[in-house]
Design a protein around this motif. Structure first.
Motif, PDB file in Angstrom:
ATOM      1  N   VAL A 194      60.660  63.735  32.909  1.00  0.00           N
ATOM      2  CA  VAL A 194      61.036  65.049  32.228  1.00  0.00           C
ATOM      3  C   VAL A 194      60.812  66.612  33.001  1.00  0.00           C
ATOM      4  O   VAL A 194      59.413  66.366  33.842  1.00  0.00           O
ATOM      5  CB  VAL A 194      61.362  65.866  30.810  1.00  0.00           C
ATOM      6  CG1 VAL A 194      61.379  64.700  29.719  1.00  0.00           C
ATOM      7  CG2 VAL A 194      59.753  66.229  30.397  1.00  0.00           C
ATOM      8  N   TYR A 214      68.955  60.813  16.104  1.00  0.00           N
ATOM      9  CA  TYR A 214      68.372  61.805  16.936  1.00  0.00           C
ATOM     10  C   TYR A 214      69.695  62.209  17.475  1.00  0.00           C
ATOM     11  O   TYR A 214      69.877  63.772  18.077  1.00  0.00           O
ATOM     12  CB  TYR A 214      67.843  60.878  18.180  1.00  0.00           C
ATOM     13  CG  TYR A 214      66.463  60.991  18.033  1.00  0.00           C
ATOM     14  CD1 TYR A 214      65.733  60.288  16.949  1.00  0.00           C
ATOM     15  CD2 TYR A 214      65.674  61.970  18.603  1.00  0.00           C
ATOM     16  CE1 TYR A 214      64.360  60.022  17.019  1.00  0.00           C
ATOM     17  CE2 TYR A 214      63.608  62.116  17.970  1.00  0.00           C
ATOM     18  CZ  TYR A 214      63.519  61.238  17.024  1.00  0.00           C
ATOM     19  OH  TYR A 214      62.269  61.950  16.607  1.00  0.00           O
ATOM     20  N   THR A 239      63.425  59.921  21.142  1.00  0.00           N
ATOM     21  CA  THR A 239      63.532  60.951  21.945  1.00  0.00           C
ATOM     22  C   THR A 239      64.084  60.967  22.893  1.00  0.00           C
ATOM     23  O   THR A 239      64.666  61.828  23.465  1.00  0.00           O
ATOM     24  CB  THR A 239      62.188  61.976  21.376  1.00  0.00           C
ATOM     25  OG1 THR A 239      62.363  62.907  21.674  1.00  0.00           O
ATOM     26  CG2 THR A 239      60.591  60.976  21.717  1.00  0.00           C
ATOM     27  N   THR A 266      63.706  70.668  30.320  1.00  0.00           N
ATOM     28  CA  THR A 266      64.793  70.005  30.101  1.00  0.00           C
ATOM     29  C   THR A 266      64.863  70.207  28.671  1.00  0.00           C
ATOM     30  O   THR A 266      63.780  70.422  28.008  1.00  0.00           O
ATOM     31  CB  THR A 266      64.049  68.065  30.343  1.00  0.00           C
ATOM     32  OG1 THR A 266      64.102  68.249  31.554  1.00  0.00           O
ATOM     33  CG2 THR A 266      65.044  67.357  28.930  1.00  0.00           C
ATOM     34  N   ARG A 267      66.083  70.175  28.248  1.00  0.00           N
ATOM     35  CA  ARG A 267      65.838  70.797  26.675  1.00  0.00           C
ATOM     36  C   ARG A 267      65.999  69.561  26.343  1.00  0.00           C
ATOM     37  O   ARG A 267      66.320  67.901  26.071  1.00  0.00           O
ATOM     38  CB  ARG A 267      67.895  70.931  26.568  1.00  0.00           C
ATOM     39  CG  ARG A 267      67.962  71.279  24.729  1.00  0.00           C
ATOM     40  CD  ARG A 267      69.245  71.151  24.405  1.00  0.00           C
ATOM     41  NE  ARG A 267      69.684  70.877  23.495  1.00  0.00           N
ATOM     42  CZ  ARG A 267      70.327  70.215  22.451  1.00  0.00           C
ATOM     43  NH1 ARG A 267      71.514  70.477  23.228  1.00  0.00           N
ATOM     44  NH2 ARG A 267      71.190  70.021  21.573  1.00  0.00           N
ATOM     45  N   ILE A 268      64.110  69.548  24.861  1.00  0.00           N
ATOM     46  CA  ILE A 268      64.446  68.424  24.185  1.00  0.00           C
ATOM     47  C   ILE A 268      64.666  68.046  23.467  1.00  0.00           C
ATOM     48  O   ILE A 268      64.909  68.902  21.868  1.00  0.00           O
ATOM     49  CB  ILE A 268      62.362  68.623  24.171  1.00  0.00           C
ATOM     50  CG1 ILE A 268      61.361  68.784  25.492  1.00  0.00           C
ATOM     51  CG2 ILE A 268      61.586  67.920  23.632  1.00  0.00           C
ATOM     52  CD1 ILE A 268      61.782  67.597  26.624  1.00  0.00           C
ATOM     53  N   ILE A 269      65.246  66.688  22.798  1.00  0.00           N
ATOM     54  CA  ILE A 269      65.825  66.207  21.244  1.00  0.00           C
ATOM     55  C   ILE A 269      64.099  65.567  20.566  1.00  0.00           C
ATOM     56  O   ILE A 269      63.901  64.217  21.042  1.00  0.00           O
ATOM     57  CB  ILE A 269      66.934  65.397  21.631  1.00  0.00           C
ATOM     58  CG1 ILE A 269      67.897  66.222  22.360  1.00  0.00           C
ATOM     59  CG2 ILE A 269      67.779  65.760  20.079  1.00  0.00           C
ATOM     60  CD1 ILE A 269      68.016  67.672  21.939  1.00  0.00           C
ATOM     61  N   SER A 270      63.911  66.347  19.292  1.00  0.00           N
ATOM     62  CA  SER A 270      62.583  65.926  19.360  1.00  0.00           C
ATOM     63  C   SER A 270      62.285  66.067  17.205  1.00  0.00           C
ATOM     64  O   SER A 270      63.556  67.299  17.052  1.00  0.00           O
ATOM     65  CB  SER A 270      61.549  66.713  19.736  1.00  0.00           C
ATOM     66  OG  SER A 270      60.101  66.439  18.700  1.00  0.00           O
ATOM     67  N   THR A 296      66.813  62.586  24.956  1.00  0.00           N
ATOM     68  CA  THR A 296      67.045  63.723  25.769  1.00  0.00           C
ATOM     69  C   THR A 296      66.736  63.594  26.590  1.00  0.00           C
ATOM     70  O   THR A 296      67.830  64.330  27.804  1.00  0.00           O
ATOM     71  CB  THR A 296      65.778  64.454  25.767  1.00  0.00           C
ATOM     72  OG1 THR A 296      65.039  64.474  24.276  1.00  0.00           O
ATOM     73  CG2 THR A 296      64.936  65.180  26.805  1.00  0.00           C
ATOM     74  N   GLU A 303      71.205  65.405  28.489  1.00  0.00           N
ATOM     75  CA  GLU A 303      70.330  66.257  29.967  1.00  0.00           C
ATOM     76  C   GLU A 303      71.420  65.803  31.012  1.00  0.00           C
ATOM     77  O   GLU A 303      71.952  66.344  32.496  1.00  0.00           O
ATOM     78  CB  GLU A 303      68.714  65.842  30.574  1.00  0.00           C
ATOM     79  CG  GLU A 303      68.047  66.869  31.925  1.00  0.00           C
ATOM     80  CD  GLU A 303      67.262  66.356  32.070  1.00  0.00           C
ATOM     81  OE1 GLU A 303      66.180  66.998  32.553  1.00  0.00           O
ATOM     82  OE2 GLU A 303      66.987  65.319  32.683  1.00  0.00           O
ATOM     83  N   ALA A 340      70.926  66.204  18.395  1.00  0.00           N
ATOM     84  CA  ALA A 340      71.382  66.505  19.769  1.00  0.00           C
ATOM     85  C   ALA A 340      72.710  67.335  19.725  1.00  0.00           C
ATOM     86  O   ALA A 340      73.242  67.913  19.877  1.00  0.00           O
ATOM     87  CB  ALA A 340      71.261  65.412  20.729  1.00  0.00           C
TER      88      ALA A 340
END
Ligand code: F0G
Length: 379
Positions: free
Chosen positions: A20, A100, A71, A24-28, A75, A79, A104
């Protein structure tokens, strides 16, 4: 009080070891950081002196280890500009993909074998708003379709053939090494597609090759880990993969066309990570074996009754096999053993209730009746 930062998921935790970027937009959903529980009673029950732990992956946000991979996969899909993801699933991948994707703000399409996934998993896929496509076929057929359709529609595959999935899942090995201070002697996992056993091996290899200072490194991210021929220091476990007897292509030495098992999560006859898994077995000096459905369910029940840990049937395959191999001495006394419990028991309440022998006591609502119910059932 010293300031302690909030746990915000495994990408943040292992950011420098994952593919990453800073922006980076983290999808968590706060996945990872699951408990490693030392079993207190089972060594006595099997009469062997072993240091045995379960890594309780059922405590991830959607109740399985799939969140670790999802995740990362979601992510990266976001991206890369993807608006939709797709997977075939025996239930847990679809639950994680659905959750997830919801997080997102993209669409998840999930292909599941009709009538062959546990209730809890179906409920998850539906509640998270994924598009649920039931096929009159098994997981392997669904997987083949997903691979084909991705060439015809703008969707990102998030099955474990997506390399980012394994990147996320390798972090379970990091956590174990960090908690024990070393890798265990044996790491036992249930095997379906064989993505998870491969991911764990990547994690252990990266850890040992970096001497604890793990860097971004493995075949899957063009790095320098064991898969790519990096230098090795430190210990690594023997990786042991257990399959359900009716779905055991690694034991048969070839693909199985009609897999069947009560452990529906691993009802897979055509593992996607076939070659990698054999590589893991050879490199680690471990082995594959199979467990009958009876043995799997017995281990699930024993763990719930004697240790207070509730996992789904597929997950108990790791413990069922480990207990048998410890009893026989194949896993010697004095060893440290980690068994991954891949999913939570609440995923599959039907199988749990069907096999439970616990009495359900029906009484009138009186003090006397409650009193008798207690006195009759005190050990
Ligand atoms: N245990 C559980 C609970 C699973 O859901 C799976 C796989 C496995 C073990 C096997 O892991 O495939 O990496 O060897 N479930 C996938 C799914 C196939 O669709 O949820 P593997």
């Amino acid at each position: 009080m010293p300031f302690r930062s909030r746990y915000t998921g495994l990408i943040d935790r292992y950011r420098d070891r994952l593919p990453v970027h800073d922006d980076t937009r983290i999808i968590s959903l706060g996945e990872g950081n699951t408990p490693l529980i030392r079993l207190h009673h089972i060594p006595d029950i099997i009469g062997k002196d072993v240091d045995i732990y379960v890594k309780y992956e059922g405590l991830n946000p959607t109740g399985s280890f799939k969140d670790r991979g999802m995740t990362m996969a979601v992510t990266k899909a976001v991206e890369e500009g993807s608006k939709a993801i797709i997977c075939a699933s025996t239930g847990n991948t679809s639950a994680a993909a659905a959750a997830y994707a919801a997080r997102a703000g993209i669409t998840a399409f999930v292909l599941i074998p009709e009538g062959k996934i546990a209730q809890g998993k179906l409920a998850q896929a539906m509640m998270h708003g994924s598009v649920v496509i039931q096929i009159q076929g098994n997981f392997d057929e669904g997987m083949a379709l997903v691979k084909q359709v991705a060439d015809h529609a703008p969707v990102t595959i998030v099955n474990s053939i997506n390399p980012y999935r394994l990147q996320g899942q390798k972090t379970a090995a990091f956590e174990i090494v960090e908690e024990l201070g070393r890798a265990p002697d044996y790491h036992c996992l249930p095997v379906g597609n064989a993505g998870n056993i491969t991911a764990h091996w990547i994690g252990y290899c990266e850890y040992s090759s970096a001497g604890g200072e793990v860097t971004k490194a493995c075949k899957f991210c063009d790095g320098n880990c064991r898969f790519a021929g990096g230098a090795i220091v430190g210990n690594r476990p023997k990786m042991v993969g257990y399959q359900a007897a009716g779905s055991a292509p690694f034991m048969r030495g070839k693909m199985v066309d009609d897999p069947e098992t009560v452990a529906t999560a691993i009802r897979i006859g055509h593992p996607q990570s076939w070659d990698y898994a054999w590589q893991v077995q050879k490199e680690s000096g471990g082995w594959f074996d199979e467990c009958s459905d009876e043995l799997i369910l017995a281990a699930q029940k024993l763990l719930a009754e004697k240790e207070g840990v509730f996992c789904e049937p597929a997950s108990a395959t790791s413990l069922a096999g480990a207990m048998r191999d410890i009893k026989s001495g194949k896993i010697p006394e004095g060893s440290s053993v980690v068994c991954t419990l891949t999913g939570h028991g609440l995923k599959d309440p039907d199988t749990a209730i069907a096999q439970s022998t616990a009495p359900l006591i029906n009484i009138k609502p009186t003090l006397d009746a409650v009193k008798h119910a207690i006195l009759d059932n005190l050990n």
